[in-house]
Design a protein around this motif. Structure first.
Motif, PDB file in Angstrom:
ATOM      1  N   TRP A 114      23.565 -31.331  -3.645  1.00 29.90           N
ATOM      2  CA  TRP A 114      23.918 -29.930  -3.474  1.00 29.90           C
ATOM      3  C   TRP A 114      25.136 -29.713  -2.578  1.00 29.90           C
ATOM      4  O   TRP A 114      25.603 -28.590  -2.431  1.00 29.90           O
ATOM      5  N   THR A 115      25.622 -30.776  -1.959  1.00 26.07           N
ATOM      6  CA  THR A 115      26.718 -30.627  -1.002  1.00 26.07           C
ATOM      7  C   THR A 115      27.907 -29.898  -1.614  1.00 26.07           C
ATOM      8  O   THR A 115      28.421 -28.924  -1.046  1.00 26.07           O
ATOM      9  N   ALA A 116      28.364 -30.360  -2.764  1.00 24.09           N
ATOM     10  CA  ALA A 116      29.545 -29.764  -3.390  1.00 24.09           C
ATOM     11  C   ALA A 116      29.312 -28.302  -3.752  1.00 24.09           C
ATOM     12  O   ALA A 116      30.161 -27.440  -3.490  1.00 24.09           O
ATOM     13  N   GLU A 117      28.171 -28.019  -4.342  1.00 23.31           N
ATOM     14  CA  GLU A 117      27.881 -26.644  -4.765  1.00 23.31           C
ATOM     15  C   GLU A 117      27.839 -25.692  -3.577  1.00 23.31           C
ATOM     16  O   GLU A 117      28.452 -24.609  -3.597  1.00 23.31           O
ATOM     17  N   PHE A 118      27.124 -26.076  -2.520  1.00 23.65           N
ATOM     18  CA  PHE A 118      26.963 -25.190  -1.372  1.00 23.65           C
ATOM     19  C   PHE A 118      28.275 -25.025  -0.607  1.00 23.65           C
ATOM     20  O   PHE A 118      28.577 -23.939  -0.105  1.00 23.65           O
ATOM     21  N   ALA A 119      29.060 -26.106  -0.522  1.00 17.01           N
ATOM     22  CA  ALA A 119      30.360 -26.011   0.140  1.00 17.01           C
ATOM     23  C   ALA A 119      31.303 -25.137  -0.676  1.00 17.01           C
ATOM     24  O   ALA A 119      32.018 -24.282  -0.136  1.00 17.01           O
ATOM     25  N   ASP A 120      31.301 -25.341  -1.985  1.00 17.47           N
ATOM     26  CA  ASP A 120      32.178 -24.608  -2.882  1.00 17.47           C
ATOM     27  C   ASP A 120      31.917 -23.111  -2.825  1.00 17.47           C
ATOM     28  O   ASP A 120      32.845 -22.295  -2.913  1.00 17.47           O
ATOM     29  N   ALA A 121      30.645 -22.749  -2.673  1.00 17.42           N
ATOM     30  CA  ALA A 121      30.261 -21.337  -2.652  1.00 17.42           C
ATOM     31  C   ALA A 121      30.468 -20.689  -1.288  1.00 17.42           C
ATOM     32  O   ALA A 121      30.313 -19.475  -1.156  1.00 17.42           O
ATOM     33  N   GLY A 122      30.776 -21.495  -0.272  1.00 19.73           N
ATOM     34  CA  GLY A 122      30.966 -20.936   1.063  1.00 19.73           C
ATOM     35  C   GLY A 122      29.667 -20.674   1.794  1.00 19.73           C
ATOM     36  O   GLY A 122      29.614 -19.846   2.711  1.00 19.73           O
ATOM     37  N   TRP A 123      28.609 -21.380   1.431  1.00 17.82           N
ATOM     38  CA  TRP A 123      27.297 -21.144   2.031  1.00 17.82           C
ATOM     39  C   TRP A 123      27.025 -22.002   3.264  1.00 17.82           C
ATOM     40  O   TRP A 123      26.093 -21.723   4.013  1.00 17.82           O
TER      41      TRP A 123
END
Length: 420
Positions: free
Chosen positions: A101-110
């Protein structure tokens, strides 16, 4: 169906691109914000967490950490976190994120980026730190690693003068013959349609010499031969009966209990299942080894959890201090000794005292080092849902293997094309 699903993702992908636009300019966690914090993590099935948290709370009475347990299944954990973070809610301070989930959460600014110099990344197992890095920035601190292992009834194999299987053919032969002789199930993994099934299928493809996507998730690399061999292995087990039909409802906990209660000869599971089994009626009657493959030892998917700080937390200083404490060497030792979870510090796998207590550590280290990470992409969740749904249809015998593999490859190509 795939095109309709992709169209529904358009808004999410646009939002993701917006998050990415400023992910490269955001500063790392600052020094402000102290006080009580909350750790959001999957359900603790081994009851090891609270004593570790109590140690922090006793030393930091003004910054106590509260445990917020999410569901056991990774998909459900992610869903709850996403709902919270999309609302910019500050209830969660520290998030235990599946490495995927690292990429997804970082990408979304979370989640907030971290300062690499604050963490001993060079002391960790090879490849583990990479799971917390996205676009050359550190977004989380590695907390646990993971690799799938083959659990087996060593007492039965010893009685039959057999070594644990190294190939699928050996597994099939032993599971078929011995399950009938001893009236127990042959083999099970995590075959319910969720992230666990995606992992089991990916491991089978890797163990047949193939892959599904390129490391950057921009190219479908799945060749029909290795994918067909992987799915034939699993579907054949269901058809022939050495994979019980009940296993199609298993997640990690169900498969752990089935093996621990003596209902399975072999089981694929993560290392955390070792501790409970070692303290059950199965103590001294089982062992673990690397997953088998088509022509020899197989390859696991690299798993584990990283600790990240919510971008919306108002207590980021306390959250950062807690993460540094919780991923330190002393605590990592307790993660292993009290929770049976694989630590991320390399030196713990070579500790003679720990090996004496946990004899599977050398095999686990080998499994982790030889494991393959899943593709790093902000769209991983959509890819995983596509894979698990397709594979489930084949396992329930609703769709032929050849058709499933061909349709899956086409669907993955559409996801990649849309994301590009």
């Amino acid at each position: 169906m795939v095109r309709r699903a992709l169209a529904a993702l358009a808004t999410l992908l646009v939002a993701g691109c917006a998050g990415l636009a400023d992910s490269g300019t955001r500063s790392t966690v600052g020094s402000d914000g102290t006080g009580p914090i909350t750790l959001a993590i999957g359900r603790d099935t081994t009851a090891y967490l609270r004593p570790l948290l109590d140690r922090w709370n006793q030393a930091h009475p003004d910054e106590p950490v509260s445990l917020l347990e999410l569901p056991e299944a990774a998909d459900e954990q992610r869903a709850q976190m996403v709902a919270n973070l999309q609302a910019h809610n500050d209830v969660y301070d520290v998030l235990a994120l599946d490495v995927m989930w690292t990429a997804e959460f970082a990408d979304a600014g979370w989640i907030a980026p971290l300062d690499r110099s604050l963490f001993p990344l060079d002391k960790l197992l090879k490849g583990v730190a990479d799971t917390a890095i996205y676009r050359d920035r550190l977004w989380a601190a590695p907390y646990t690693s993971n690799a799938g292992l083959l659990y087996y009834r060593s007492d039965i194999l010893k009685k039959e003068h057999l070594n644990p299987p190294k190939t699928w053919a050996e597994l099939r032969e032993q599971a078929t013959r011995l399950s009938a002789k001893y009236h127990i199930g042959g083999y099970a993994g995590q075959f319910l349609p969720y992230e666990g099934l995606t992992v089991n299928f990916a491991e089978a493809v890797q163990s047949a010499g193939g892959s599904i996507l390129s490391p950057d998730a921009r190219t479908v690399t799945m060749d029909l031969g290795s994918a067909r061999a992987a799915l034939d292995f699993l579907v054949g087990g269901v058809k022939e009966g050495w994979i019980p039909r009940e296993a199609l409802t298993y997640k990690e906990e169900e498969s752990r209990l089935a093996f621990q209660e003596g209902r399975l000869l072999f089981a694929r599971n993560w290392p955390h299942a070792y501790g409970p089994a070692a303290h059950s009626k199965l103590a001294g009657k089982f062992s673990v080894t690397r997953l088998p493959g088509l022509n020899g030892p197989g390859s696991s998917s690299l798993g584990g959890y990283n600790l990240a700080i919510s971008a919306f937390s108002k207590r980021q200083k306390s959250a950062l201090d807690f993460i540094r404490y919780f991923t330190g060497l002393d605590n990592e030792r307790l993660v292993l000794t009290e929770g049976s979870f694989p630590p991320v510090w390399a030196e713990l796998y070579d500790d003679p005292e720990l090996i004496k207590r946990f004899p599977y550590l050398p095999a686990l280290k080998e499994a982790i080092v030889s494991a393959r990470p899943r593709p790093v992409t902000a769209d991983y969740n959509q890819i995983s849902l596509l894979i698990s749904s397709a594979v489930s249809g084949a396992l329930t015998l609703d769709k032929p293997v050849d058709e499933t593999v061909a349709d899956l490859k086409q669907g993955l190509g559409e996801v990649i094309q849309f994301g590009g």
